[in-house]
Scaffold this motif. Structure first.
Motif, PDB file in Angstrom:
ATOM      1  N   ASP A 198       0.855  -1.179   0.000  1.00 28.36           N
ATOM      2  CA  ASP A 198       0.000   0.000   0.000  1.00 28.36           C
ATOM      3  C   ASP A 198       0.898   1.239   0.000  1.00 28.36           C
ATOM      4  OD1 ASP A 198      -1.618   2.218   0.893  1.00 28.36           O
ATOM      5  OD2 ASP A 198      -3.050   0.772   1.697  1.00 28.36           O
ATOM      6  N   PRO A 199       0.668   2.187  -0.896  1.00 27.45           N
ATOM      7  CA  PRO A 199       1.510   3.394  -0.928  1.00 27.45           C
ATOM      8  C   PRO A 199       1.433   4.205   0.366  1.00 27.45           C
ATOM      9  CG  PRO A 199      -0.078   3.394  -2.758  1.00 27.45           C
ATOM     10  CD  PRO A 199      -0.339   2.175  -1.949  1.00 27.45           C
ATOM     11  N   ASP A 200       0.417   3.954   1.177  1.00 27.97           N
ATOM     12  CA  ASP A 200       0.276   4.672   2.446  1.00 27.97           C
ATOM     13  C   ASP A 200       0.817   3.881   3.642  1.00 27.97           C
ATOM     14  OD1 ASP A 200      -0.907   6.924   1.265  1.00 27.97           O
ATOM     15  OD2 ASP A 200      -2.862   5.945   1.264  1.00 27.97           O
ATOM     16  N   LEU A 201       1.531   2.789   3.376  1.00 20.92           N
ATOM     17  CA  LEU A 201       2.156   2.010   4.449  1.00 20.92           C
ATOM     18  C   LEU A 201       3.384   2.780   4.934  1.00 20.92           C
ATOM     19  CD1 LEU A 201       2.347  -0.562   6.176  1.00 20.92           C
ATOM     20  CD2 LEU A 201       3.626  -1.610   4.283  1.00 20.92           C
ATOM     21  N   ALA A 202       3.240   3.396   6.098  1.00 21.88           N
ATOM     22  CA  ALA A 202       4.262   4.311   6.624  1.00 21.88           C
ATOM     23  C   ALA A 202       5.449   3.564   7.228  1.00 21.88           C
ATOM     24  CB  ALA A 202       3.640   5.215   7.688  1.00 21.88           C
ATOM     25  N   GLY A 228      21.565 -19.630   1.917  1.00 14.94           N
ATOM     26  CA  GLY A 228      20.321 -20.331   1.636  1.00 14.94           C
ATOM     27  C   GLY A 228      19.373 -19.391   0.927  1.00 14.94           C
ATOM     28  N   LEU A 229      18.384 -19.959   0.278  1.00 14.89           N
ATOM     29  CA  LEU A 229      17.430 -19.156  -0.491  1.00 14.89           C
ATOM     30  C   LEU A 229      16.675 -18.174   0.396  1.00 14.89           C
ATOM     31  CD1 LEU A 229      15.899 -18.387  -3.029  1.00 14.89           C
ATOM     32  CD2 LEU A 229      14.382 -20.337  -2.610  1.00 14.89           C
ATOM     33  N   VAL A 230      16.106 -18.660   1.491  1.00 10.30           N
ATOM     34  CA  VAL A 230      15.303 -17.772   2.353  1.00 10.30           C
ATOM     35  C   VAL A 230      16.188 -16.684   2.950  1.00 10.30           C
ATOM     36  CG1 VAL A 230      13.853 -17.637   4.399  1.00 10.30           C
ATOM     37  CG2 VAL A 230      13.637 -19.570   2.865  1.00 10.30           C
ATOM     38  N   GLU A 231      17.384 -17.039   3.377  1.00 13.13           N
ATOM     39  CA  GLU A 231      18.291 -16.037   3.946  1.00 13.13           C
ATOM     40  C   GLU A 231      18.610 -14.952   2.914  1.00 13.13           C
ATOM     41  OE1 GLU A 231      18.892 -19.823   6.258  1.00 13.13           O
ATOM     42  OE2 GLU A 231      18.654 -19.331   4.139  1.00 13.13           O
ATOM     43  N   ARG A 232      18.900 -15.365   1.674  1.00 11.71           N
ATOM     44  CA  ARG A 232      19.198 -14.399   0.613  1.00 11.71           C
ATOM     45  C   ARG A 232      17.980 -13.519   0.334  1.00 11.71           C
ATOM     46  NH1 ARG A 232      21.103 -17.786  -2.838  1.00 11.71           N
ATOM     47  NH2 ARG A 232      19.251 -18.107  -4.120  1.00 11.71           N
ATOM     48  N   GLN A 233      16.804 -14.131   0.292  1.00  8.18           N
ATOM     49  CA  GLN A 233      15.592 -13.352   0.024  1.00  8.18           C
ATOM     50  C   GLN A 233      15.303 -12.366   1.156  1.00  8.18           C
ATOM     51  OE1 GLN A 233      12.956 -16.725  -0.791  1.00  8.18           O
ATOM     52  NE2 GLN A 233      12.643 -15.896  -2.846  1.00  8.18           N
ATOM     53  N   ILE A 234      15.571 -12.746   2.387  1.00  6.11           N
ATOM     54  CA  ILE A 234      15.358 -11.821   3.512  1.00  6.11           C
ATOM     55  C   ILE A 234      16.298 -10.625   3.387  1.00  6.11           C
ATOM     56  CG2 ILE A 234      15.603 -11.521   6.020  1.00  6.11           C
ATOM     57  CD1 ILE A 234      13.059 -13.030   5.223  1.00  6.11           C
ATOM     58  N   HIS A 235      17.549 -10.871   3.020  1.00  7.48           N
ATOM     59  CA  HIS A 235      18.478  -9.754   2.813  1.00  7.48           C
ATOM     60  C   HIS A 235      17.972  -8.843   1.691  1.00  7.48           C
ATOM     61  CE1 HIS A 235      21.633 -10.668   5.630  1.00  7.48           C
ATOM     62  NE2 HIS A 235      21.666 -11.930   5.227  1.00  7.48           N
ATOM     63  N   GLN A 236      17.461  -9.431   0.636  1.00  9.63           N
ATOM     64  CA  GLN A 236      16.953  -8.641  -0.478  1.00  9.63           C
ATOM     65  C   GLN A 236      15.655  -7.929  -0.111  1.00  9.63           C
ATOM     66  OE1 GLN A 236      16.905 -11.225  -3.913  1.00  9.63           O
ATOM     67  NE2 GLN A 236      19.118 -11.460  -3.857  1.00  9.63           N
ATOM     68  N   LEU A 237      14.887  -8.534   0.776  1.00 11.40           N
ATOM     69  CA  LEU A 237      13.673  -7.883   1.266  1.00 11.40           C
ATOM     70  C   LEU A 237      14.027  -6.572   1.958  1.00 11.40           C
ATOM     71  CD1 LEU A 237      10.589  -7.955   1.746  1.00 11.40           C
ATOM     72  CD2 LEU A 237      11.060  -9.256   3.841  1.00 11.40           C
ATOM     73  N   ARG A 238      15.158  -6.545   2.656  1.00  8.05           N
ATOM     74  CA  ARG A 238      15.588  -5.313   3.317  1.00  8.05           C
ATOM     75  C   ARG A 238      15.786  -4.192   2.293  1.00  8.05           C
ATOM     76  NH1 ARG A 238      20.355  -7.719   6.887  1.00  8.05           N
ATOM     77  NH2 ARG A 238      21.317  -5.929   5.915  1.00  8.05           N
ATOM     78  N   TYR A 239      16.345  -4.520   1.132  1.00  8.97           N
ATOM     79  CA  TYR A 239      16.498  -3.536   0.055  1.00  8.97           C
ATOM     80  C   TYR A 239      15.124  -3.039  -0.399  1.00  8.97           C
ATOM     81  CZ  TYR A 239      16.880  -1.886  -4.737  1.00  8.97           C
ATOM     82  OH  TYR A 239      16.751  -1.150  -5.877  1.00  8.97           O
ATOM     83  N   LEU A 240      14.208  -3.978  -0.566  1.00  7.31           N
ATOM     84  CA  LEU A 240      12.871  -3.626  -1.010  1.00  7.31           C
ATOM     85  C   LEU A 240      12.161  -2.739   0.011  1.00  7.31           C
ATOM     86  CD1 LEU A 240      10.942  -4.170  -3.377  1.00  7.31           C
ATOM     87  CD2 LEU A 240      10.026  -6.077  -2.045  1.00  7.31           C
ATOM     88  N   ILE A 241      12.329  -3.058   1.294  1.00  5.07           N
ATOM     89  CA  ILE A 241      11.737  -2.252   2.370  1.00  5.07           C
ATOM     90  C   ILE A 241      12.282  -0.826   2.307  1.00  5.07           C
ATOM     91  CG2 ILE A 241      11.678  -1.914   4.873  1.00  5.07           C
ATOM     92  CD1 ILE A 241      11.598  -5.036   5.079  1.00  5.07           C
ATOM     93  N   SER A 242      13.589  -0.693   2.113  1.00  4.58           N
ATOM     94  CA  SER A 242      14.190   0.644   2.005  1.00  4.58           C
ATOM     95  C   SER A 242      13.579   1.425   0.847  1.00  4.58           C
ATOM     96  CB  SER A 242      15.701   0.537   1.816  1.00  4.58           C
ATOM     97  OG  SER A 242      16.299  -0.017   2.948  1.00  4.58           O
ATOM     98  N   SER A 243      13.386   0.751  -0.266  1.00  4.79           N
ATOM     99  CA  SER A 243      12.789   1.408  -1.435  1.00  4.79           C
ATOM    100  C   SER A 243      11.355   1.829  -1.147  1.00  4.79           C
ATOM    101  CB  SER A 243      12.807   0.467  -2.641  1.00  4.79           C
ATOM    102  OG  SER A 243      14.111   0.182  -3.026  1.00  4.79           O
ATOM    103  N   GLN A 244      10.595   0.944  -0.505  1.00  2.00           N
ATOM    104  CA  GLN A 244       9.204   1.263  -0.190  1.00  2.00           C
ATOM    105  C   GLN A 244       9.118   2.466   0.736  1.00  2.00           C
ATOM    106  OE1 GLN A 244       7.293   1.095   2.821  1.00  2.00           O
ATOM    107  NE2 GLN A 244       5.382   1.548   1.734  1.00  2.00           N
ATOM    108  N   GLN A 245       9.981   2.483   1.751  1.00  2.00           N
ATOM    109  CA  GLN A 245       9.940   3.577   2.715  1.00  2.00           C
ATOM    110  C   GLN A 245      10.416   4.888   2.098  1.00  2.00           C
ATOM    111  OE1 GLN A 245      11.915   1.925   6.185  1.00  2.00           O
ATOM    112  NE2 GLN A 245      10.068   0.801   6.745  1.00  2.00           N
ATOM    113  N   ALA A 246      11.392   4.814   1.219  1.00  2.00           N
ATOM    114  CA  ALA A 246      11.835   6.029   0.521  1.00  2.00           C
ATOM    115  C   ALA A 246      10.704   6.582  -0.349  1.00  2.00           C
ATOM    116  CB  ALA A 246      13.072   5.737  -0.324  1.00  2.00           C
TER     117      ALA A 246
END
Length: 125
Positions: A53-57, A83-101
């Protein structure tokens, strides 16, 4: 349903009640169709961000839940394992940063402002 919406929040709560932390994170990764590896391409990032959601603060409790779940699912330095899940969690952090920006840009950036100034405005709030 968008992550951060009322409907998703009900599902999110249900996931946390019915599943172990790692399983909840895996459900989230599957929900957003997280690839094995991010390409870094703008379209891919935009496609992944379209699940939120674009309004997810940045201060929403959803993000605190993510931190708590990662801490529980990966005690100590186990997130540093390969491992796959570990790598995806690290990449999720990048995605979270992008969403918050994007959130800060959308809700706090005025004409002529830099991203830094918009972030400062958000933090003052």
């Amino acid at each position: 349903m968008l992550i951060g919406s009322k409907a998703f929040n009900c599902l999110w709560k249900e996931w946390q009640e019915e599943h172990q932390p790692l399983q909840v994170l895996q459900l989230l990764l599957a929900y957003i169709e997280m690839p094995e590896d991010l390409s870094g391409e703008l379209k891919e990032t935009q496609d992944l961000l379209s699940y939120f959601d674009p309004d997810l603060a940045p201060h929403d409790s959803f993000w605190k839940d993510i931190v708590r779940l990662v801490d529980l699912a990966f005690p100590g330095d186990s997130l540093s394992q390969e491992g796959l899940v570990e790598r995806q969690i690290h990449q999720l952090r990048y995605l979270i940063s992008s969403q918050q920006a994007q959130y800060v840009r959308r809700h706090y950036k005025k004409s002529g402002m830099t991203d830094k100034e918009a972030l400062a405005a958000y933090l003052r709030w």
